[in-house]
Motif scaffolding. Structure first.
Motif, short mmCIF file in Angstrom:
data_model
loop_
_atom_site.label_atom_id
_atom_site.label_comp_id
_atom_site.label_asym_id
_atom_site.label_seq_id
_atom_site.Cartn_x
_atom_site.Cartn_y
_atom_site.Cartn_z
N PHE A 167 0.76 -1.49 0.33
CA PHE A 167 0.10 -0.41 0.07
C PHE A 167 1.00 1.84 -0.31
CE2 PHE A 167 -2.01 3.12 2.20
CZ PHE A 167 -3.53 3.41 1.61
N GLY A 168 1.66 1.55 0.58
CA GLY A 168 2.95 2.52 0.86
C GLY A 168 3.39 2.42 -0.10
N GLY A 169 4.26 1.13 -0.40
CA GLY A 169 4.93 1.67 -1.80
C GLY A 169 4.06 2.09 -3.09
N MET A 170 2.71 1.78 -3.09
CA MET A 170 2.58 2.27 -4.41
C MET A 170 1.92 3.64 -4.30
SD MET A 170 -0.35 -1.28 -5.12
CE MET A 170 -1.13 -1.69 -4.11
N THR A 171 1.65 3.44 -3.34
CA THR A 171 0.81 4.90 -3.33
C THR A 171 1.48 6.40 -2.86
OG1 THR A 171 -0.74 4.32 -1.49
CG2 THR A 171 -0.62 6.60 -1.15
N GLY A 210 3.49 10.32 -4.87
CA GLY A 210 5.15 11.07 -4.88
C GLY A 210 5.85 11.08 -5.93
N PHE A 211 6.59 9.77 -6.11
CA PHE A 211 7.82 9.54 -7.66
C PHE A 211 7.18 10.56 -8.40
CE2 PHE A 211 10.26 7.49 -9.95
CZ PHE A 211 11.14 7.70 -10.22
N ALA A 212 6.07 9.65 -9.34
CA ALA A 212 5.41 10.32 -10.54
C ALA A 212 5.23 11.36 -10.56
CB ALA A 212 4.29 9.16 -11.22
N ALA A 213 4.27 12.20 -9.83
CA ALA A 213 4.50 13.96 -9.48
C ALA A 213 6.01 14.19 -9.51
CB ALA A 213 3.01 13.88 -8.50
N LEU A 222 11.19 17.43 -13.30
CA LEU A 222 12.29 17.57 -14.35
C LEU A 222 11.50 17.98 -16.01
CD1 LEU A 222 13.71 14.47 -14.15
CD2 LEU A 222 14.90 16.26 -13.29
N PRO A 223 12.73 18.21 -16.91
CA PRO A 223 11.26 18.80 -18.60
C PRO A 223 11.09 17.76 -18.98
CG PRO A 223 14.12 19.01 -18.45
CD PRO A 223 13.84 18.44 -17.14
#
Length: 135
Positions: A15-19, A24-27, A33-34
């Motif tokens: 749950f935490g990793g997917m969230t 977090g990471f993708a956004a 980054l450009p």
């Protein structure tokens, strides 16, 4: 008790990793980054994300099999739908991007987002059920 704790921890990791990855990471990558750098980075990261989801879901399903059949089924469904997302949907998204097919990309990307959101929801349900099984 040990199986419940193991299942609870594995599902919490899922749950935490997917969230974190999804919100977090993708956004963060796309804001920090450009686009011409962010896109290829995300493309390289997603196969690893999907392997994480498949592996941790499978591990959690093994524990859930001894506790709650519905939780086990949800986790197995997560594994199977992640295989589809990684092996079929992700290449189709990449192909649409490479071909400049914006509408196809958006449709396929929406499907991948909905699958990921369903995985997060399923993990939340499993967390609640497994935590409740202890009480």
């Amino acid at each position: 008790m040990i199986v419940s704790a193991f299942t609870l921890l594995a599902t919490a990791l899922l749950f935490g990793g997917m969230t974190l990855y999804s919100f977090g990471f993708a956004a963060f990558v796309f804001t920090a980054l450009p686009a011409d750098t962010a896109g290829p980075l995300i493309r390289k990261a997603f196969p690893h994300f999907y392997l994480f989801v498949m592996g941790v879901s499978a591990i959690a399903a093994c524990g859930a099999a001894f506790i709650d059949p519905l939780s086990c089924a949800l986790l197995i469904a997560t594994v199977l739908s992640t295989v589809y997302a990684r092996q079929i949907l992700m290449p189709a998204i990449n192909d649409a991007t490479d071909a400049g097919q914006t509408k196809r990309f958006k449709t396929r990307h929406l499907v991948s987002v909905l699958i990921t959101l369903s995985h997060i929801a399923a993990a939340a349900v499993v967390l609640i059920r497994v935590a409740g099984a202890e009480g």
